[in-house]
Motif scaffolding. Structure first.
Motif, mmCIF file in Angstrom:
data_model
loop_
_atom_site.group_PDB
_atom_site.id
_atom_site.type_symbol
_atom_site.label_atom_id
_atom_site.label_comp_id
_atom_site.label_asym_id
_atom_site.label_seq_id
_atom_site.Cartn_x
_atom_site.Cartn_y
_atom_site.Cartn_z
ATOM 1 N N ASP A 1 -3.711 5.705 -4.474
ATOM 2 C CA ASP A 1 -3.487 7.053 -3.951
ATOM 3 C C ASP A 1 -2.672 7.020 -2.666
ATOM 4 O O ASP A 1 -2.790 7.912 -1.820
ATOM 5 C CB ASP A 1 -4.832 7.750 -3.692
ATOM 6 C CG ASP A 1 -5.506 8.224 -4.969
ATOM 7 O OD1 ASP A 1 -4.792 8.689 -5.877
ATOM 8 O OD2 ASP A 1 -6.746 8.125 -5.054
ATOM 9 N N ILE A 2 -1.844 5.994 -2.493
ATOM 10 C CA ILE A 2 -1.015 5.894 -1.295
ATOM 11 C C ILE A 2 0.159 6.851 -1.462
ATOM 12 O O ILE A 2 1.090 6.601 -2.236
ATOM 13 C CB ILE A 2 -0.554 4.439 -1.050
ATOM 14 C CG1 ILE A 2 -1.784 3.542 -0.893
ATOM 15 C CG2 ILE A 2 0.351 4.362 0.171
ATOM 16 C CD1 ILE A 2 -1.473 2.067 -0.782
ATOM 17 N N ASP A 3 0.100 7.968 -0.751
ATOM 18 C CA ASP A 3 1.040 9.080 -0.928
ATOM 19 C C ASP A 3 2.503 8.720 -0.721
ATOM 20 O O ASP A 3 3.380 9.344 -1.294
ATOM 21 C CB ASP A 3 0.680 10.242 -0.002
ATOM 22 C CG ASP A 3 -0.605 10.934 -0.427
ATOM 23 O OD1 ASP A 3 -0.911 10.936 -1.633
ATOM 24 O OD2 ASP A 3 -1.296 11.464 0.449
ATOM 25 N N SER A 4 2.772 7.708 0.085
ATOM 26 C CA SER A 4 4.171 7.372 0.375
ATOM 27 C C SER A 4 4.858 6.649 -0.787
ATOM 28 O O SER A 4 5.999 6.239 -0.663
ATOM 29 C CB SER A 4 4.239 6.527 1.647
ATOM 30 O OG SER A 4 3.471 5.357 1.500
ATOM 31 N N GLY A 5 4.143 6.506 -1.906
ATOM 32 C CA GLY A 5 4.746 5.901 -3.084
ATOM 33 C C GLY A 5 4.791 4.390 -3.067
ATOM 34 O O GLY A 5 5.554 3.768 -3.798
ATOM 35 N N VAL A 6 3.983 3.766 -2.238
ATOM 36 C CA VAL A 6 3.946 2.310 -2.142
ATOM 37 C C VAL A 6 3.307 1.732 -3.406
ATOM 38 O O VAL A 6 2.264 2.190 -3.858
ATOM 39 C CB VAL A 6 3.127 1.872 -0.896
ATOM 40 C CG1 VAL A 6 2.915 0.372 -0.872
ATOM 41 C CG2 VAL A 6 3.818 2.339 0.374
ATOM 42 N N THR A 7 3.952 0.719 -3.977
ATOM 43 C CA THR A 7 3.389 0.006 -5.117
ATOM 44 C C THR A 7 2.374 -1.007 -4.603
ATOM 45 O O THR A 7 2.609 -1.686 -3.611
ATOM 46 C CB THR A 7 4.496 -0.708 -5.911
ATOM 47 O OG1 THR A 7 5.385 0.290 -6.427
ATOM 48 C CG2 THR A 7 3.931 -1.509 -7.066
ATOM 49 N N VAL A 8 1.231 -1.078 -5.277
ATOM 50 C CA VAL A 8 0.150 -1.975 -4.894
ATOM 51 C C VAL A 8 0.030 -3.086 -5.939
ATOM 52 O O VAL A 8 -0.019 -2.804 -7.137
ATOM 53 C CB VAL A 8 -1.188 -1.198 -4.804
ATOM 54 C CG1 VAL A 8 -2.367 -2.132 -4.671
ATOM 55 C CG2 VAL A 8 -1.147 -0.201 -3.661
ATOM 56 N N ASN A 9 -0.004 -4.321 -5.477
ATOM 57 C CA ASN A 9 -0.326 -5.463 -6.338
ATOM 58 C C ASN A 9 -1.802 -5.763 -6.106
ATOM 59 O O ASN A 9 -2.194 -6.171 -5.011
ATOM 60 C CB ASN A 9 0.525 -6.676 -5.975
ATOM 61 C CG ASN A 9 1.985 -6.413 -6.243
ATOM 62 O OD1 ASN A 9 2.360 -5.986 -7.315
ATOM 63 N ND2 ASN A 9 2.825 -6.645 -5.239
ATOM 64 N N LEU A 10 -2.615 -5.532 -7.122
ATOM 65 C CA LEU A 10 -4.059 -5.644 -6.997
ATOM 66 C C LEU A 10 -4.581 -6.737 -7.928
ATOM 67 O O LEU A 10 -4.312 -6.722 -9.126
ATOM 68 C CB LEU A 10 -4.710 -4.303 -7.350
ATOM 69 C CG LEU A 10 -6.202 -4.172 -7.083
ATOM 70 C CD1 LEU A 10 -6.472 -4.168 -5.581
ATOM 71 C CD2 LEU A 10 -6.736 -2.877 -7.707
ATOM 72 N N HIS A 11 -5.330 -7.666 -7.353
ATOM 73 C CA HIS A 11 -5.911 -8.761 -8.133
ATOM 74 C C HIS A 11 -7.414 -8.798 -7.836
ATOM 75 O O HIS A 11 -7.823 -9.179 -6.742
ATOM 76 C CB HIS A 11 -5.262 -10.080 -7.747
ATOM 77 C CG HIS A 11 -5.628 -11.204 -8.659
ATOM 78 N ND1 HIS A 11 -4.982 -12.406 -8.627
ATOM 79 C CD2 HIS A 11 -6.568 -11.326 -9.629
ATOM 80 C CE1 HIS A 11 -5.499 -13.211 -9.530
ATOM 81 N NE2 HIS A 11 -6.477 -12.577 -10.146
ATOM 82 N N CYS A 12 -8.225 -8.369 -8.812
ATOM 83 C CA CYS A 12 -9.678 -8.312 -8.636
ATOM 84 C C CYS A 12 -10.343 -9.387 -9.480
ATOM 85 O O CYS A 12 -9.841 -9.776 -10.530
ATOM 86 C CB CYS A 12 -10.201 -6.935 -9.016
ATOM 87 S SG CYS A 12 -9.507 -5.595 -8.014
#
Length: 133
Positions: A34-45
């Motif tokens: 939900d990062i409004d600035s349009g940042v792509t997130v690389n998520l590793h869980c």
């Protein structure tokens, strides 16, 4: 994690071939960018037993997984997040301390931190702080 197979899906609240309630309710974690600035997130869980892999989340996209707590309530999932050349590590779910997630564990990644949905109170709580500009 302990999973108990059953004979019939019509009996006693059975879901996908497993009894819900013998060990605990099935929980679903949903982590949304939900990062409004349009940042792509690389998520590793991951957990001790399960590596959920790297997921690239654009604005509004999410990663979802389901599980049951182990019998000792030591279930723990944590994530590493890369966003805008910054890396953050944080716990996304811990069975012993997460009392606000009864079945739906919604998480919202925002510019100023990670927000966790308090299911009983029906509100968002900021649990982790960071700054992504």
């Amino acid at each position: 994690m302990v999973i108990v197979p059953v004979q019939s899906e019509e009996e006693n609240g059975v879901e996908n071939g497993y009894v819900d309630g013998l060990i605990g309710k099935r929980k679903t974690v949903l982590v949304k960018n939900d990062i409004d600035s349009g940042v792509t997130v690389n998520l590793h869980c991951r957990s001790k037993d399960d590596d959920l892999g790297l997921h690239v989340l654009r604005l509004g996209e999410q990663q979802v997984w389901s599980f049951r707590d182990n019998i000792f309530r030591t279930t723990l999932f944590w994530c590493t997040m890369d966003a805008k050349n910054k890396e953050y590590q944080f716990e996304i779910y811990r069975a012993k301390t997460d009392r606000t997630c009864t079945s739906q564990c919604f998480r919202s990644l925002r510019e100023d931190g990670a927000y966790f949905w308090n299911q009983p109170l029906q509100l968002w709580e900021k649990r982790i702080s960071w700054s992504i500009q």
